[in-house]
Design a protein around this motif. Structure first.
Motif, short mmCIF file in Angstrom:
data_model
loop_
_atom_site.label_atom_id
_atom_site.label_comp_id
_atom_site.label_asym_id
_atom_site.label_seq_id
_atom_site.Cartn_x
_atom_site.Cartn_y
_atom_site.Cartn_z
N GLN A 19 0.82 -1.21 0.00
CA GLN A 19 0.00 0.00 0.00
C GLN A 19 0.86 1.26 0.00
N CYS A 20 1.94 1.25 0.78
CA CYS A 20 2.85 2.40 0.81
C CYS A 20 3.48 2.61 -0.56
N ALA A 21 3.93 1.54 -1.19
CA ALA A 21 4.57 1.66 -2.50
C ALA A 21 3.58 2.15 -3.55
N VAL A 22 2.35 1.67 -3.48
CA VAL A 22 1.33 2.10 -4.46
C VAL A 22 1.01 3.57 -4.27
N CYS A 23 0.92 4.04 -3.05
CA CYS A 23 0.66 5.47 -2.81
C CYS A 23 1.79 6.33 -3.37
N ILE A 24 3.03 5.90 -3.17
CA ILE A 24 4.16 6.66 -3.70
C ILE A 24 4.15 6.64 -5.23
N MET A 25 3.85 5.48 -5.83
CA MET A 25 3.79 5.40 -7.28
C MET A 25 2.66 6.25 -7.84
N ALA A 26 1.54 6.31 -7.12
CA ALA A 26 0.43 7.16 -7.58
C ALA A 26 0.84 8.63 -7.58
N ILE A 27 1.62 9.05 -6.59
CA ILE A 27 2.10 10.43 -6.56
C ILE A 27 3.01 10.70 -7.75
N TYR A 28 3.96 9.79 -8.00
CA TYR A 28 4.90 9.99 -9.10
C TYR A 28 4.20 9.94 -10.46
N VAL A 75 -1.56 4.53 -16.35
CA VAL A 75 -1.89 5.07 -15.02
C VAL A 75 -3.09 4.35 -14.42
N PHE A 76 -4.20 4.36 -15.13
CA PHE A 76 -5.44 3.83 -14.54
C PHE A 76 -5.38 2.33 -14.35
N THR A 77 -4.93 1.59 -15.36
CA THR A 77 -4.95 0.13 -15.27
C THR A 77 -4.05 -0.41 -14.15
N PRO A 78 -2.77 0.01 -14.02
CA PRO A 78 -1.96 -0.51 -12.91
C PRO A 78 -2.53 -0.18 -11.54
N LEU A 79 -2.99 1.05 -11.37
CA LEU A 79 -3.57 1.42 -10.07
C LEU A 79 -4.86 0.67 -9.81
N HIS A 80 -5.63 0.42 -10.85
CA HIS A 80 -6.88 -0.35 -10.69
C HIS A 80 -6.57 -1.78 -10.27
N LEU A 81 -5.56 -2.38 -10.87
CA LEU A 81 -5.16 -3.73 -10.48
C LEU A 81 -4.74 -3.80 -9.02
N LEU A 82 -3.88 -2.88 -8.61
CA LEU A 82 -3.36 -2.92 -7.24
C LEU A 82 -4.43 -2.53 -6.22
N ALA A 83 -5.29 -1.55 -6.57
CA ALA A 83 -6.36 -1.19 -5.64
C ALA A 83 -7.34 -2.34 -5.48
N SER A 84 -7.66 -3.04 -6.56
CA SER A 84 -8.55 -4.19 -6.46
C SER A 84 -7.93 -5.28 -5.58
N PHE A 141 -9.91 10.54 -7.22
CA PHE A 141 -10.40 9.16 -7.24
C PHE A 141 -9.41 8.22 -6.56
N TRP A 142 -8.14 8.29 -6.95
CA TRP A 142 -7.17 7.33 -6.43
C TRP A 142 -6.72 7.68 -5.02
N SER A 143 -6.77 8.93 -4.63
CA SER A 143 -6.49 9.26 -3.22
C SER A 143 -7.49 8.60 -2.31
N LEU A 144 -8.74 8.56 -2.75
CA LEU A 144 -9.78 7.92 -1.94
C LEU A 144 -9.61 6.41 -1.91
N LYS A 145 -9.32 5.82 -3.06
CA LYS A 145 -9.28 4.36 -3.14
C LYS A 145 -8.01 3.76 -2.56
N LEU A 146 -6.92 4.49 -2.55
CA LEU A 146 -5.65 3.92 -2.09
C LEU A 146 -5.35 4.20 -0.63
N THR A 147 -5.98 5.21 -0.06
CA THR A 147 -5.70 5.55 1.34
C THR A 147 -6.70 4.95 2.33
N LEU A 148 -7.87 4.53 1.86
CA LEU A 148 -8.88 4.03 2.78
C LEU A 148 -8.62 2.62 3.31
#
Length: 431
Positions: A328-337, A410-419, A356-363
């Protein structure tokens, strides 16, 4: 309308001392030829060098695309201006061009000016202001806010006007769309050229005169802006702050996980999951386009292949709480970058994506062992929402016309990891 353009063309055919640039008029040869096709043919001739055989030009500095519709009504006299500046992938002409054009075209009280074509949004904002009986200044704010949303939506997902092809080739361009509804009276029934067309020709002449003195090498304006209305714009120095504020949840979540919650970092499993999520969809999609013609089938195959790879990595490691927190920490950092360069280049797409991703990755919270029934329902709803946001189910082609680089990288990798994160948290709550 052609009579007005021919009159302007005859004016430019004379030796004008103030004219420092060559003005070329291009018109569709047939009525069934669209403006998009005409612009495409002009650009094909321009890039191949064959356009210089017809007109003595070597570089196109600016381009106007005129889309004029004209109708006669016995009841109403109404004029609409649409100044389209938005291009694909966040491209915009230099601010000097729309500023000069909007200054040249006088919008009278009987005409309405828009920077986008989302009329339903503007009507909703106007109806809300009327229902609340807002003051004039407050009503103007509501309409400008709706205009900003319409401008950003057009920049992010379209529809794009014909001038967008010029912007793709680095040519400052704008589409001027004017809808004229002329009230027919016994006095103007037999007039061949009505007053609005003459006024439009004069305004177009003024715009060309201004642009004739515009030196592109001396630009002091910006290419990144938002125009809520014809007389208001928001520069990149102003809208960058909401993006930075929207990124703060990702920053705080990353710092909290690094400094307080993660007891032992699981670097190997985290890196493998990141590689599987960020590289596999893009590479598989690229390979499948060679063998599969349908983009939806290719994307589904690439997504399923990446999901299977994630499952294999998950089965190869013991994914305890520290592993999930590290991911989760790595995904948040990657989302920022991923969003910082997007924020600097394409704010209209970056800002809703960050929210959208701030909500889905931090909750997702992996501290509690078991959640209450309400927390379980919330997690299931989050998974359903991620399932609904799967690109082939609605994003493409309802929102995005195709699988754009944003969707793939952007969307697909984050969607995979958030799921994956939400699935693991929901399974923990069920256990």
């Amino acid at each position: 309308m052609m009579q007005v353009l021919l009159a302007i063309f005859s004016r430019f055919s004379d030796n004008q001392p103030w004219l420092s640039k060559v003005v070329t008029f291009v018109s569709p040869s047939r009525n069934d030829t669209s403006l998009e096709d005409t612009v495409g043919k002009v650009l094909d001739m321009y890039t191949s060098g064959s356009l210089s055989l017809y007109t003595p030009i070597s570089v196109i500095r600016q381009a106007f695309v005129l889309d004029i519709s004209y109708s006669v009504s016995p009841e109403v006299d109404h004029h609409e201006y649409y100044f389209h500046t938005q291009g694909r992938r966040g491209l915009l002409p230099n601010m000097d061009l729309p500023a000069a054009v909007l200054t040249s075209f006088d919008q009278s009280k009987t005409s309405r000016t828009r920077m986008h074509k989302y009329e339903r949004l503007m009507n909703l904002a106007g109806g809300l202001a009327d229902q609340l009986e807002l003051a004039k200044s407050h009503r103007r704010y509501v309409l400008d806010f709706a205009g900003m949303l319409g401008f950003m939506t057009t920049m992010a997902v379209g529809p794009y006007a014909p001038h967008a092809s010029f912007l793709d080739h680095g040519i400052d361009a704008i589409t001027i769309e004017k809808n004229i509804t002329w009230k027919e009276t016994p006095y103007n029934k037999d007039v061949s050229i009505h007053e609005p067309l003459i006024a439009f020709g004069v305004n177009l002449m003024n715009a060309i005169r201004i642009l004739s003195n515009l030196n592109e090498r001396l630009h002091h304006s910006v290419f990144l802006y938002i125009m809520p209305s014809a007389n208001l714009f928001v520069s990149n120095g102003e809208y960058i702050f909401p993006c930075l504020l929207a990124l703060l949840p990702l920053v705080f979540q990353s710092l909290s996980l690094i400094l307080r919650e993660i007891k032992q970092y699981k670097i190997r499993s985290t890196l493998l999951l990141l590689v599987a999520s960020f590289i596999s969809p893009v590479s598989l999609q690229f390979l499948l386009t060679i063998f599969v013609d349908d983009s939806h089938i290719g994307y589904n195959m690439a997504y399923i292949g990446a999901a299977i790879l994630i499952y294999v990595i998950h089965s190869s490691f013991i994914m305890d709480t520290n592993s999930l927190k590290s991911l989760q920490c790595a995904v948040c950092i990657m989302a920022i970058y991923l969003h910082v360069p997007l924020m600097l280049a394409h704010f209209s797409l970056a800002f809703p994506s960050i929210l959208f991703w701030s909500l889905k990755l931090t909750l997702p919270n992996f501290n509690s062992e078991h959640g209450s029934n309400l927390q379980l329902v919330f997690r299931i709803m989050a998974l359903v929402f991620l399932f609904v946001s799967y690109p082939p189910f609605g994003l493409v082609p309802n929102v995005f016309p195709e699988y754009t680089p944003y969707i793939l990288s952007v969307f697909t990798p984050l969607h995979l990891l958030a799921s994956y994160l939400w699935s693991m948290r929901s399974l923990e709550a069920v256990q």
